[in-house]
Design a protein around this motif. Structure first.
Motif, PDB file in Angstrom:
ATOM      1  N   GLY A  65     -22.068 -24.838  19.834  1.00  0.00           N
ATOM      2  CA  GLY A  65     -23.104 -25.534  20.602  1.00  0.00           C
ATOM      3  C   GLY A  65     -22.473 -26.539  21.545  1.00  0.00           C
ATOM      4  N   VAL A  66     -21.436 -27.218  21.052  1.00  0.00           N
ATOM      5  CA  VAL A  66     -20.713 -28.207  21.861  1.00  0.00           C
ATOM      6  C   VAL A  66     -19.956 -27.501  22.991  1.00  0.00           C
ATOM      7  N   ALA A  67     -19.432 -26.314  22.670  1.00  0.00           N
ATOM      8  CA  ALA A  67     -18.658 -25.553  23.663  1.00  0.00           C
ATOM      9  C   ALA A  67     -19.482 -25.236  24.909  1.00  0.00           C
ATOM     10  N   ILE A  78     -11.698 -33.315  23.276  1.00  0.00           N
ATOM     11  CA  ILE A  78     -11.921 -33.019  21.847  1.00  0.00           C
ATOM     12  C   ILE A  78     -10.737 -32.240  21.288  1.00  0.00           C
ATOM     13  N   LEU A  79     -10.280 -31.236  22.046  1.00  0.00           N
ATOM     14  CA  LEU A  79      -9.174 -30.400  21.557  1.00  0.00           C
ATOM     15  C   LEU A  79      -7.896 -31.216  21.350  1.00  0.00           C
ATOM     16  N   ALA A  95     -15.796 -24.032  14.053  1.00  0.00           N
ATOM     17  CA  ALA A  95     -15.730 -23.537  15.419  1.00  0.00           C
ATOM     18  C   ALA A  95     -16.126 -22.069  15.374  1.00  0.00           C
ATOM     19  N   GLY A  96     -16.514 -21.530  16.514  1.00  0.00           N
ATOM     20  CA  GLY A  96     -16.873 -20.116  16.502  1.00  0.00           C
ATOM     21  C   GLY A  96     -17.812 -19.708  17.606  1.00  0.00           C
ATOM     22  N   VAL A 114     -13.544 -21.314  24.320  1.00  0.00           N
ATOM     23  CA  VAL A 114     -13.272 -22.530  23.556  1.00  0.00           C
ATOM     24  C   VAL A 114     -12.813 -22.154  22.140  1.00  0.00           C
ATOM     25  N   PHE A 115     -13.484 -21.163  21.555  1.00  0.00           N
ATOM     26  CA  PHE A 115     -13.118 -20.727  20.204  1.00  0.00           C
ATOM     27  C   PHE A 115     -11.658 -20.285  20.165  1.00  0.00           C
ATOM     28  N   LYS A 116     -11.227 -19.535  21.176  1.00  0.00           N
ATOM     29  CA  LYS A 116      -9.832 -19.064  21.213  1.00  0.00           C
ATOM     30  C   LYS A 116      -8.847 -20.233  21.216  1.00  0.00           C
ATOM     31  N   LYS A 117      -9.222 -21.317  21.878  1.00  0.00           N
ATOM     32  CA  LYS A 117      -8.343 -22.489  21.898  1.00  0.00           C
ATOM     33  C   LYS A 117      -8.261 -23.139  20.516  1.00  0.00           C
ATOM     34  N   VAL A 118      -9.381 -23.166  19.813  1.00  0.00           N
ATOM     35  CA  VAL A 118      -9.381 -23.731  18.455  1.00  0.00           C
ATOM     36  C   VAL A 118      -8.580 -22.815  17.515  1.00  0.00           C
TER      37      VAL A 118
END
Ligand SMILES: [Zn+2]
Length: 249
Positions: A65-67, A78-79, A95-96, A114-118
């Motif tokens: 949702g934040v992404a 954040i990251l 994350a997801g 964004v998920f890929k970065k996490v």
């Protein structure tokens, strides 16, 4: 002796009685809990909580949702904060992907980026990844197959995808939804016990009226024991062992 593998005791719903809630959890036999951050602010409050209580552990994340709602700049902030503090945490996430709340292709693409970065952070620091994959369980799995330790928090997907997840050696976290959802009860009947962990996702998904809290994990244990024909003590013990294994507690 239970472990709540996923909650948010730093959320505003607990502003007035966070400490009492933690005391009630201990009295009910919830001896440890994992509190997950979802954005800049809650990553900080999660760390503060884990710092204050020895039996509460932190994971630092960036929710789907934040992404989609925050700017690129805010996401980067954040990251990098996650990277700076990750050694104080037992895992990365939540994350997801959330296809339930996000229906557009552009939004979903953004979530995936964004998920890929996490995921990259989890891989680099070699810590378990806590996935929020609502209506996107299979899509989430396909992105993390190279990781060793993965938890699908509040798993609500299909039986088929659940089997793929456990075949990959990953963990399924069953939320207190199991107390009233037939779908989750069916999942629990088929889930290999070695891959099962349990959570409340407090303050959400209460099996009673109103706000959920870790003490209510006992309701899940009773329900799962009935569904599996096991003793409650055994359910508590095995799920706690599994949680300790995946998070290295
Ligand atoms: Zn959560």
């Amino acid at each position: 002796m239970m472990i709540d593998s996923h909650c948010h005791l730093d959320f505003p719903q607990f502003n007035s009685d966070c400490h009492e809630t933690i005391e009630r959890a201990l009295s009910a036999g919830v001896v440890e809990a994992i509190n997950s951050g979802v954005d800049y602010k809650t990553n900080l409050s999660t760390l503060a909580l884990a710092d204050k209580y020895d039996h509460i552990h932190a994971t630092l994340g960036l929710g789907p949702g934040v992404a989609v709602s925050k700017s690129e700049e805010e996401i980067s902030r954040i990251l990098s904060r996650i990277e700076q503090n990750i050694e104080k945490a037992v895992g990365v996430g939540e994350a997801g992907l959330d296809y339930f709340h996000c229906k557009t292709d552009s939004g979903r693409a953004r979530q995936a980026n964004v998920f890929k970065k996490v995921i990259e952070i989890a891989e680099t620091v070699d810590k378990p990844l806590v996935i929020h994959g609502r209506d996107a369980e299979y899509e989430s799995l396909e992105l993390v197959r190279h990781l060793d330790n993965v938890v699908f928090h509040c798993y609500s997907g299909s039986l088929e995808t659940m089997n793929l997840i456990t075949d990959a050696g990953y963990y399924i976290s069953i939320a207190t939804l199991v107390c009233f959802s037939k779908h989750h009860q069916n999942l629990v009947k088929h889930l290999p016990i070695k891959r099962m962990i349990i959570e409340t996702d407090s303050p959400y998904l209460s099996p009673r009226k109103g706000r959920n809290e870790p003490a209510f994990l006992a309701d899940s244990v009773a329900t799962i024991a009935k569904l599996r024909g096991m003793e409650e003590m055994e359910v508590a013990k095995v799920t706690a062992q599994n949680t300790r294994r995946v998070f290295g507690l």
